[in-house]
Write a protein that holds these residues in place. Structure first.
Motif, mmCIF file in Angstrom:
data_model
loop_
_atom_site.group_PDB
_atom_site.id
_atom_site.type_symbol
_atom_site.label_atom_id
_atom_site.label_comp_id
_atom_site.label_asym_id
_atom_site.label_seq_id
_atom_site.Cartn_x
_atom_site.Cartn_y
_atom_site.Cartn_z
ATOM 1 N N ARG A 36 -4.161 27.920 7.621
ATOM 2 C CA ARG A 36 -2.979 28.848 8.107
ATOM 3 C C ARG A 36 -2.633 28.658 9.474
ATOM 4 N NH1 ARG A 36 -1.829 31.474 3.613
ATOM 5 N NH2 ARG A 36 -3.394 32.140 2.459
ATOM 6 N N PHE A 37 -1.912 27.730 9.684
ATOM 7 C CA PHE A 37 -1.157 27.234 10.996
ATOM 8 C C PHE A 37 0.171 27.373 10.814
ATOM 9 C CE2 PHE A 37 0.219 23.982 13.919
ATOM 10 C CZ PHE A 37 0.269 24.691 15.172
ATOM 11 N N ASN A 38 0.865 28.304 11.397
ATOM 12 C CA ASN A 38 2.260 28.322 11.142
ATOM 13 C C ASN A 38 2.996 27.633 12.255
ATOM 14 O OD1 ASN A 38 1.944 29.578 8.919
ATOM 15 N ND2 ASN A 38 2.717 31.630 9.659
ATOM 16 N N GLY A 39 2.759 26.155 12.566
ATOM 17 C CA GLY A 39 3.495 25.741 13.872
ATOM 18 C C GLY A 39 3.736 24.197 13.413
ATOM 19 N N HIS A 40 3.559 23.811 12.145
ATOM 20 C CA HIS A 40 4.058 22.324 11.863
ATOM 21 C C HIS A 40 5.559 22.024 11.802
ATOM 22 C CE1 HIS A 40 2.992 18.380 10.547
ATOM 23 N NE2 HIS A 40 3.623 18.601 9.285
ATOM 24 N N ASN A 41 5.804 20.830 12.318
ATOM 25 C CA ASN A 41 7.303 20.463 12.272
ATOM 26 C C ASN A 41 7.396 19.299 11.381
ATOM 27 O OD1 ASN A 41 8.908 21.670 15.023
ATOM 28 N ND2 ASN A 41 6.550 21.671 15.219
ATOM 29 N N ILE A 42 8.607 19.466 10.604
ATOM 30 C CA ILE A 42 8.978 18.318 9.624
ATOM 31 C C ILE A 42 10.447 18.273 9.777
ATOM 32 C CG2 ILE A 42 7.110 18.692 7.961
ATOM 33 C CD1 ILE A 42 9.255 20.413 6.291
ATOM 34 N N CYS A 43 10.963 16.932 9.507
ATOM 35 C CA CYS A 43 12.411 16.766 9.581
ATOM 36 C C CYS A 43 13.142 16.576 8.130
ATOM 37 C CB CYS A 43 12.792 15.589 10.277
ATOM 38 S SG CYS A 43 14.364 15.139 10.559
ATOM 39 N N ILE A 44 14.107 17.277 7.702
ATOM 40 C CA ILE A 44 14.763 17.244 6.295
ATOM 41 C C ILE A 44 15.952 16.355 6.550
ATOM 42 C CG2 ILE A 44 15.570 18.779 4.572
ATOM 43 C CD1 ILE A 44 12.714 19.387 5.192
ATOM 44 N N ILE A 45 15.894 15.485 5.480
ATOM 45 C CA ILE A 45 16.980 14.377 5.768
ATOM 46 C C ILE A 45 17.851 14.114 4.434
ATOM 47 C CG2 ILE A 45 15.750 13.123 7.723
ATOM 48 C CD1 ILE A 45 15.134 10.940 5.607
ATOM 49 N N GLY A 46 17.581 14.967 3.525
ATOM 50 C CA GLY A 46 18.222 14.632 2.068
ATOM 51 C C GLY A 46 17.779 15.851 1.006
ATOM 52 N N LYS A 47 18.518 15.629 -0.009
ATOM 53 C CA LYS A 47 18.322 16.663 -1.171
ATOM 54 C C LYS A 47 18.521 15.674 -2.316
ATOM 55 C CE LYS A 47 19.189 21.152 -3.132
ATOM 56 N NZ LYS A 47 19.873 22.484 -2.895
ATOM 57 N N ASP A 48 17.937 16.173 -3.419
ATOM 58 C CA ASP A 48 18.276 15.779 -4.735
ATOM 59 C C ASP A 48 18.606 17.064 -5.342
ATOM 60 O OD1 ASP A 48 18.040 14.956 -7.572
ATOM 61 O OD2 ASP A 48 16.343 13.742 -7.217
ATOM 62 N N GLU A 49 19.889 17.135 -5.671
ATOM 63 C CA GLU A 49 20.250 18.408 -6.341
ATOM 64 C C GLU A 49 19.975 18.650 -7.723
ATOM 65 O OE1 GLU A 49 24.064 20.068 -4.526
ATOM 66 O OE2 GLU A 49 24.562 17.847 -4.404
ATOM 67 N N GLU A 50 19.905 17.397 -8.529
ATOM 68 C CA GLU A 50 19.454 17.595 -9.993
ATOM 69 C C GLU A 50 18.001 17.719 -9.944
ATOM 70 O OE1 GLU A 50 19.292 14.255 -13.862
ATOM 71 O OE2 GLU A 50 20.504 13.548 -12.061
ATOM 72 N N ASN A 51 17.210 17.407 -9.015
ATOM 73 C CA ASN A 51 15.717 17.730 -9.391
ATOM 74 C C ASN A 51 15.268 18.978 -8.285
ATOM 75 O OD1 ASN A 51 15.130 15.763 -11.271
ATOM 76 N ND2 ASN A 51 15.272 14.124 -9.852
ATOM 77 N N ASP A 52 16.325 19.250 -7.515
ATOM 78 C CA ASP A 52 16.128 20.332 -6.444
ATOM 79 C C ASP A 52 14.850 20.224 -5.717
ATOM 80 O OD1 ASP A 52 16.993 22.858 -5.823
ATOM 81 O OD2 ASP A 52 16.141 24.162 -7.070
#
Length: 424
Positions: free
Chosen positions: A195-211
């Motif tokens: 339980r560490f609420n400080g991890h960083n990720i980068c969102i670069i896309g979305k597959d709308e069909e598979n959500d």
């Protein structure tokens, strides 16, 4: 640390895309990023920590997801493995705009190196020991330094947070950094979820069909995917420090910035004052606190040493071991670690020397590398204390002595470095 000494103690990482990365020097003293499969003392500290938790039934049911084929919309950003998640995410965001800063340069320019032992701030009921600046500070500092306009937002509504994320990715077509909790990240090995609420990720896309969403996680060796449901869970992770869907992105950059920050033809006139300012700020952060404020900088290292000497007497043997395990986890797991960040800073000083022509900075790269080795040795010997191995002669007093030597070494290092850069 030498390249050949980077540990490869594969255990919990087997079958996953999560790996450690550290900066180590080759035979000629040049820094390289080297992948590691784990280090036994860190693994042992993790195992002891897991034994103290009451979530064994939940953890036993956790499943490890591996990356799947992805066919949705995706921004064109190459993935780079990094030693630390926030450095790596910032580097990814900048790379999208043509600013190719290495992880060490991001960390160094943002004055990320730090130390704090905060008895009044708790994680899992134990004092927080930090070896770098606090989460979120790096992004704010480097964007301000480079004149970049950025935005950070939190949300009360989960749906509004996801709509805003979709708008930025699909309509404005820009990458977004998200701060998430690790505990429910499905592509992390169950043993490495906490339980560490400080991890960083980068969102670069979305597959709308598979959500599903496409993710650059700097701790992974390749791009990963995560379902919308799981992304909501980790963005609104439960715990002592609620995230509220925190996300951040770049709004605009100065027109001439990418050209001035090119790695093959660096603009020395532009970069040199930024490097010098960042180094001065780091030196100040580590050495400027008065003695009556013991919690941070080199004072904080000595403060931790003093407290460590009394743990067994005041807390009992079991609690003292748990406190030590927490320090080792903060040192070697959470946020790359004390030794790891010293190596990253060494790589920064070496690259800064090459890109600015200030040869003296390479000498300081060697010195901070030696200090990083001292932190690594402390972690190794601390593991012998909490594991109570046969033949172990180390005590908490011995460990405290090591910390005091590290404090003295870091004070001398940062004061000397400050004096060195003042002449420029």
């Amino acid at each position: 640390m030498k390249k050949e000494d980077v540990p490869q103690d594969l255990k919990y990482y087997k079958g996953s895309v999560i790996r450690d990365l550290t900066y180590a020097v080759d035979d000629e003293g040049h820094y390289e990023a080297v992948r590691s499969d784990g280090w036994a003392p860190k693994t042992e500290a993790l195992e002891m920590f897991l034994d103290t938790l009451d979530d064994h039934d939940v953890r036993d049911k956790m499943e490890l997801e591996v990356p799947t084929d992805y066919s949705g919309y995706e921004l064109k950003i190459n993935h780079k493995h990094a030693a630390h998640c926030e450095n790596g995410t910032i580097s990814s965001l900048l790379r999208f705009y043509g600013i190719n800063l290495s992880e060490p340069m991001v960390f160094g320019l943002a004055s990320g190196l730090f130390f704090a032992h905060l008895t009044f701030v708790k994680m899992g009921g134990m004092p927080v020991t930090a070896f770098r600046t606090f989460p979120g500070v790096l992004f704010k500092r480097i964007t301000k330094l480079l004149g970049i306009k950025s935005a950070t937002q939190r949300f009360l509504s989960k749906e509004k947070s996801m709509r805003k994320l979709d708008q930025l990715i699909l309509e404005e077509k820009i990458p977004v950094g998200c701060v998430v909790g690790i505990y429910e990240l499905p592509y992390y090995p169950p043993e490495n979820r906490f339980r560490f609420n400080g991890h960083n990720i980068c969102i670069i896309g979305k597959d709308e069909e598979n959500d599903e969403y496409r993710v650059l996680d700097s701790n992974a060796t390749e791009k990963v995917t995560i379902s919308r449901e799981n992304l909501i869970k980790v963005r609104f992770a439960k715990g002592a420090y609620p995230l509220m869907g925190q996300m951040y992105w770049i709004k605009s950059i100065p027109k001439d910035l990418p050209e001035r920050m090119r790695t093959d033809k660096p603009d020395v006139e532009f970069l040199k004052p930024l490097v010098l300012k960042a180094i001065r700020d780091t030196c100040k952060n580590m050495t400027s606190q008065p003695k009556w404020f013991p919690y941070v900088g080199v004072n904080g290292i000595r403060y931790l040493a003093r407290r460590m000497r009394t743990w067994e007497q005041k807390e009992g043997r079991r609690r003292a071991r748990i406190y030590l395990v927490q320090v080792i986890r903060m040192l070697e797991e959470i946020g790359t670690g004390g030794a790891g960040f010293r190596f990253v800073y060494g790589a920064f000083l070496q690259e800064a020397s090459e890109r600015t022509g200030i040869a003296e900075l390479n000498d300081y790269s060697i010195r901070i590398t030696e200090i990083g080795d001292m932190w690594r040795d402390f972690g190794y010997k601390a593991s012998k204390v909490f594991k109570r191995r046969a033949g172990n002669n180390y005590t908490y007093d011995d460990l405290a002595d090591m910390l005091e030597k590290i404090s003295d070494a870091e004070r001398a290092f940062f004061l000397d470095l400050k004096n060195a850069v003042e002449q420029y």
